[in-house]
Design a protein around this motif. Structure first.
Motif, PDB file in Angstrom:
ATOM      1  N   ASP A  39       0.798  -1.216  -0.013  1.00 37.76           N
ATOM      2  CA  ASP A  39      -0.112  -0.060   0.095  1.00 37.76           C
ATOM      3  C   ASP A  39       0.796   1.469   0.004  1.00 37.76           C
ATOM      4  O   ASP A  39       0.597   2.314  -0.669  1.00 37.76           O
ATOM      5  N   LEU A  40       2.063   1.148   0.822  1.00 39.50           N
ATOM      6  CA  LEU A  40       2.911   2.459   0.924  1.00 39.50           C
ATOM      7  C   LEU A  40       3.483   2.908  -0.416  1.00 39.50           C
ATOM      8  O   LEU A  40       3.699   3.941  -0.641  1.00 39.50           O
ATOM      9  N   VAL A  41       3.600   1.777  -1.134  1.00 40.14           N
ATOM     10  CA  VAL A  41       4.305   1.993  -2.569  1.00 40.14           C
ATOM     11  C   VAL A  41       3.450   2.069  -3.716  1.00 40.14           C
ATOM     12  O   VAL A  41       3.926   2.217  -4.840  1.00 40.14           O
ATOM     13  N   GLY A  42       2.215   1.814  -3.277  1.00 38.85           N
ATOM     14  CA  GLY A  42       1.206   1.914  -4.595  1.00 38.85           C
ATOM     15  C   GLY A  42       1.150   0.478  -5.158  1.00 38.85           C
ATOM     16  O   GLY A  42       0.787   0.781  -6.430  1.00 38.85           O
ATOM     17  N   GLY A  43       1.812  -0.451  -4.571  1.00 38.41           N
ATOM     18  CA  GLY A  43       1.522  -1.798  -5.346  1.00 38.41           C
ATOM     19  C   GLY A  43       0.521  -2.833  -4.893  1.00 38.41           C
ATOM     20  O   GLY A  43      -0.168  -2.310  -4.126  1.00 38.41           O
ATOM     21  N   GLU A  44       0.775  -4.044  -5.113  1.00 36.88           N
ATOM     22  CA  GLU A  44      -0.391  -4.736  -4.875  1.00 36.88           C
ATOM     23  C   GLU A  44       0.066  -6.291  -4.453  1.00 36.88           C
ATOM     24  O   GLU A  44       1.000  -6.699  -5.192  1.00 36.88           O
ATOM     25  N   LEU A  45      -0.040  -6.728  -3.427  1.00 39.14           N
ATOM     26  CA  LEU A  45       0.303  -8.331  -3.057  1.00 39.14           C
ATOM     27  C   LEU A  45      -0.310  -8.947  -4.059  1.00 39.14           C
ATOM     28  O   LEU A  45      -1.555  -9.209  -4.079  1.00 39.14           O
ATOM     29  N   ILE A  46       0.247  -9.866  -4.781  1.00 43.51           N
ATOM     30  CA  ILE A  46       0.039 -10.945  -5.758  1.00 43.51           C
ATOM     31  C   ILE A  46       0.101 -12.373  -4.968  1.00 43.51           C
ATOM     32  O   ILE A  46      -1.269 -12.896  -5.267  1.00 43.51           O
ATOM     33  N   PHE A  47       0.991 -12.515  -4.479  1.00 42.83           N
ATOM     34  CA  PHE A  47       0.781 -14.308  -3.598  1.00 42.83           C
ATOM     35  C   PHE A  47       1.653 -14.049  -2.450  1.00 42.83           C
ATOM     36  O   PHE A  47       2.631 -13.280  -2.479  1.00 42.83           O
ATOM     37  N   ASN A  48       1.510 -14.893  -1.577  1.00 41.85           N
ATOM     38  CA  ASN A  48       2.250 -15.218  -0.332  1.00 41.85           C
ATOM     39  C   ASN A  48       2.145 -16.862  -0.261  1.00 41.85           C
ATOM     40  O   ASN A  48       0.923 -17.306   0.221  1.00 41.85           O
ATOM     41  N   ILE A  49       3.064 -17.392  -0.533  1.00 44.93           N
ATOM     42  CA  ILE A  49       2.975 -18.711  -0.581  1.00 44.93           C
ATOM     43  C   ILE A  49       4.272 -19.425   0.038  1.00 44.93           C
ATOM     44  O   ILE A  49       5.353 -18.812   0.485  1.00 44.93           O
ATOM     45  N   ARG A  50       3.926 -20.699   0.724  1.00 46.36           N
ATOM     46  CA  ARG A  50       4.965 -21.372   1.284  1.00 46.36           C
ATOM     47  C   ARG A  50       6.030 -21.882   0.601  1.00 46.36           C
ATOM     48  O   ARG A  50       5.776 -22.412  -0.560  1.00 46.36           O
ATOM     49  N   ALA A  51       7.401 -21.601   0.937  1.00 46.19           N
ATOM     50  CA  ALA A  51       8.592 -22.132   0.372  1.00 46.19           C
ATOM     51  C   ALA A  51       8.817 -23.764   0.422  1.00 46.19           C
ATOM     52  O   ALA A  51       8.272 -24.176   1.282  1.00 46.19           O
ATOM     53  N   PRO A  52       9.529 -24.091  -0.592  1.00 44.80           N
ATOM     54  CA  PRO A  52       9.414 -25.645  -0.412  1.00 44.80           C
ATOM     55  C   PRO A  52      10.368 -25.803   0.871  1.00 44.80           C
ATOM     56  O   PRO A  52      11.105 -25.145   1.377  1.00 44.80           O
ATOM     57  N   GLU A  53      10.053 -27.108   1.585  1.00 42.51           N
ATOM     58  CA  GLU A  53      10.725 -27.444   2.915  1.00 42.51           C
ATOM     59  C   GLU A  53      12.121 -27.511   3.093  1.00 42.51           C
ATOM     60  O   GLU A  53      12.672 -27.049   3.894  1.00 42.51           O
ATOM     61  N   ASP A  54      12.971 -27.899   1.942  1.00 38.88           N
ATOM     62  CA  ASP A  54      14.129 -27.794   1.888  1.00 38.88           C
ATOM     63  C   ASP A  54      14.904 -26.414   1.611  1.00 38.88           C
ATOM     64  O   ASP A  54      16.196 -26.373   1.357  1.00 38.88           O
ATOM     65  N   SER A  55      14.080 -25.508   1.654  1.00 41.76           N
ATOM     66  CA  SER A  55      14.579 -24.059   1.428  1.00 41.76           C
ATOM     67  C   SER A  55      15.003 -23.395   2.646  1.00 41.76           C
ATOM     68  O   SER A  55      14.699 -23.750   3.816  1.00 41.76           O
ATOM     69  N   ASP A  56      15.840 -22.286   2.465  1.00 41.69           N
ATOM     70  CA  ASP A  56      16.219 -21.253   3.429  1.00 41.69           C
ATOM     71  C   ASP A  56      15.223 -20.346   3.953  1.00 41.69           C
ATOM     72  O   ASP A  56      15.365 -19.603   4.692  1.00 41.69           O
ATOM     73  N   GLN A  57      14.053 -20.471   3.156  1.00 46.02           N
ATOM     74  CA  GLN A  57      12.896 -19.505   3.415  1.00 46.02           C
ATOM     75  C   GLN A  57      11.663 -20.238   3.847  1.00 46.02           C
ATOM     76  O   GLN A  57      11.664 -21.244   3.448  1.00 46.02           O
ATOM     77  N   GLN A  58      10.933 -19.655   4.522  1.00 42.22           N
ATOM     78  CA  GLN A  58       9.738 -20.206   4.768  1.00 42.22           C
ATOM     79  C   GLN A  58       8.399 -19.740   4.013  1.00 42.22           C
ATOM     80  O   GLN A  58       7.555 -20.402   3.868  1.00 42.22           O
ATOM     81  N   ARG A  59       8.486 -18.485   3.733  1.00 40.62           N
ATOM     82  CA  ARG A  59       7.505 -17.916   2.613  1.00 40.62           C
ATOM     83  C   ARG A  59       8.157 -17.195   1.476  1.00 40.62           C
ATOM     84  O   ARG A  59       9.037 -16.524   1.633  1.00 40.62           O
ATOM     85  N   ILE A  60       7.606 -17.152   0.216  1.00 39.99           N
ATOM     86  CA  ILE A  60       7.731 -16.398  -0.641  1.00 39.99           C
ATOM     87  C   ILE A  60       6.490 -15.623  -1.322  1.00 39.99           C
ATOM     88  O   ILE A  60       5.534 -16.171  -1.279  1.00 39.99           O
ATOM     89  N   ALA A  61       6.694 -14.284  -1.373  1.00 41.63           N
ATOM     90  CA  ALA A  61       5.660 -13.526  -1.644  1.00 41.63           C
ATOM     91  C   ALA A  61       6.016 -12.694  -2.933  1.00 41.63           C
ATOM     92  O   ALA A  61       7.527 -12.552  -3.303  1.00 41.63           O
ATOM     93  N   ALA A  62       4.912 -12.427  -3.739  1.00 40.74           N
ATOM     94  CA  ALA A  62       5.245 -11.357  -4.838  1.00 40.74           C
ATOM     95  C   ALA A  62       4.303 -10.092  -4.637  1.00 40.74           C
ATOM     96  O   ALA A  62       3.254 -10.241  -4.538  1.00 40.74           O
ATOM     97  N   ILE A  63       5.131  -8.899  -4.931  1.00 37.77           N
ATOM     98  CA  ILE A  63       4.382  -7.635  -4.940  1.00 37.77           C
ATOM     99  C   ILE A  63       4.330  -7.002  -6.422  1.00 37.77           C
ATOM    100  O   ILE A  63       5.755  -7.021  -6.924  1.00 37.77           O
TER     101      ILE A  63
END
Length: 113
Positions: A39-63
């Motif tokens: 909202d602050l940058v005038g963007g839009e959250l597209i998705f917020n998904i769980r990262a693969p279990e073997d990843s260093d990340q737990q969530r991946i999102a796109a704006i």
């Protein structure tokens, strides 16, 4: 959260990094922080998904952010520690996510009145 030295960084990535830096991920949760930053940058959250279990990340999102002429997908990854963030718009390693983000954004725009 800062990019590697020597890499070109888009203004959109910097704007989202700054907007996320102003959020409280612990209090608002990852999704809440993403929505507020978008909202602050005038963007839009597209998705917020769980990262693969073997990843260093737990969530991946796109704006999705736009400068009025060009729309860009910026990816935000939440580390397994639950507080560290990585922000990137690089296409190379995120080709599948980039395509998913573009397709999902197109579907969302098509459903708006």
């Amino acid at each position: 959260m800062m990019p590697d030295a020597g890499k070109a960084v888009s203004l959109e990535v910097v704007e989202i990094e700054l907007a996320l830096g102003a959020q409280d991920i612990v209090a608002d949760g990852f999704e809440g922080a993403l929505r507020k930053a978008a909202d602050l940058v005038g963007g839009e959250l597209i998705f917020n998904i769980r990262a693969p279990e073997d990843s260093d990340q737990q969530r991946i999102a796109a704006i999705s952010v736009s400068d009025g002429a060009v729309e860009q997908m910026v990816f935000v990854m939440l580390g397994n520690d639950g507080t560290s963030l990585t922000v990137t718009s690089e296409q190379g390693e995120n080709t599948l996510l980039s395509k998913l983000g573009q397709d999902f954004a197109a579907v969302m725009k098509g459903q708006r009145p």
